[in-house]
Design a protein around this motif. Sequence first.
Motif, mmCIF file in Angstrom:
data_model
loop_
_atom_site.group_PDB
_atom_site.id
_atom_site.type_symbol
_atom_site.label_atom_id
_atom_site.label_comp_id
_atom_site.label_asym_id
_atom_site.label_seq_id
_atom_site.Cartn_x
_atom_site.Cartn_y
_atom_site.Cartn_z
ATOM 1 N N ASP A 1 4.269 20.293 -11.899
ATOM 2 C CA ASP A 1 3.811 20.817 -10.637
ATOM 3 C C ASP A 1 4.487 19.965 -9.365
ATOM 4 O O ASP A 1 3.392 20.032 -8.278
ATOM 5 N N THR B 1 7.397 19.875 -6.791
ATOM 6 C CA THR B 1 8.223 20.413 -5.665
ATOM 7 C C THR B 1 9.270 19.899 -4.877
ATOM 8 O O THR B 1 7.759 18.444 -3.647
ATOM 9 N N LEU C 1 5.807 17.889 -2.756
ATOM 10 C CA LEU C 1 4.685 18.493 -2.827
ATOM 11 C C LEU C 1 3.618 18.887 -3.868
ATOM 12 O O LEU C 1 4.650 19.760 -5.079
ATOM 13 N N ASP C 2 3.034 18.258 -3.919
ATOM 14 C CA ASP C 2 2.246 18.635 -5.403
ATOM 15 C C ASP C 2 0.961 19.746 -5.622
ATOM 16 O O ASP C 2 0.521 20.267 -5.480
ATOM 17 N N ASN C 3 2.219 20.887 -5.963
ATOM 18 C CA ASN C 3 1.293 22.456 -6.871
ATOM 19 C C ASN C 3 0.138 22.574 -7.380
ATOM 20 O O ASN C 3 -0.747 23.435 -6.960
ATOM 21 N N ARG C 4 -0.604 21.503 -7.514
ATOM 22 C CA ARG C 4 -1.968 21.318 -8.098
ATOM 23 C C ARG C 4 -3.432 20.922 -6.814
ATOM 24 O O ARG C 4 -3.849 21.293 -6.950
ATOM 25 N N ARG D 1 -1.994 20.317 -3.175
ATOM 26 C CA ARG D 1 -2.409 21.098 -2.669
ATOM 27 C C ARG D 1 -1.329 19.847 -1.393
ATOM 28 O O ARG D 1 -1.018 19.391 -0.375
ATOM 29 N N PHE E 1 -0.635 25.995 2.239
ATOM 30 C CA PHE E 1 0.338 25.952 0.959
ATOM 31 C C PHE E 1 1.001 27.519 0.863
ATOM 32 O O PHE E 1 2.166 27.399 -0.213
ATOM 33 N N HIS F 1 5.040 28.005 0.544
ATOM 34 C CA HIS F 1 5.601 27.683 -0.381
ATOM 35 C C HIS F 1 6.521 29.054 0.167
ATOM 36 O O HIS F 1 7.691 28.585 -0.935
#
Length: 238
Positions: free
Chosen positions: A135, A137, A144-147, A149, A166, A170
């Motif tokens: 999770d 990137t 970047l924590d995709n959970r 933001r 966000f 992406h």
Amino acid sequence: MSDSAPEKPNILAVDDDESIRELLKATLTRQGFRVFLADGGKAMDAVLADTRIDLIVLDSMMPGEDGLAICERLSQNNGPPIIMLSARGDDVARIKGLNLGAEDYMAKPFNSDELGLRIRKVLRRTPGSVRDEADITRFFGWSLDNRTRRLTSPADKMLILSAAEFAVLHVFLAQRDRPLRRDQVVERMSEMHDDSTDRSLDTLISRLRRKLKHIAPEGEDDVIQTVYGVGYMFRPVR
């Protein structure tokens, strides 16, 4: 396209005893953590304001705002998970700390290797922590924590992106080093964010640029570049 080196968890050790703080820093650094120090609640708040912290190791008995009060305050405000340390190893003190929101509790003197194992155990069960490698990137020192933001810069400063910010970031991450027309950005954003419009894109990118600049290493150029006559291009510093 992403860095392969694992991200070190950020641990904040809060204790009024300097010798304990230095011991925690030395032993936890050796075990692969990045360690920050604070001698009380005020210093802790200053670190939390500037740095993403994954877990706090907190002494329960300190002058002023004691560890139990700090634990309760952080738990009520969705702060990082906490492991309490205390010279009092009795069940009453342990249960009180756990009831106030601590994830775990260890009595002093503590075994440093056991503390490291307990920290990793708490991180494994904490949503959004650095354990969720799939999770996160990473790109040229940024993560970047995709959970959540949560965006962290190479200078180890962090901020939380809005849903629209966000989404546009992406889009750029998927097409880095490639010029994109404004309509292409909006079209790809719409897959993640319903309110994406060509009219608001310039304002959104301007806001995202300011945020990135605020936490970027000093002297780093804008990573979102304007390509005149075309649109935008995302080009992180290598």
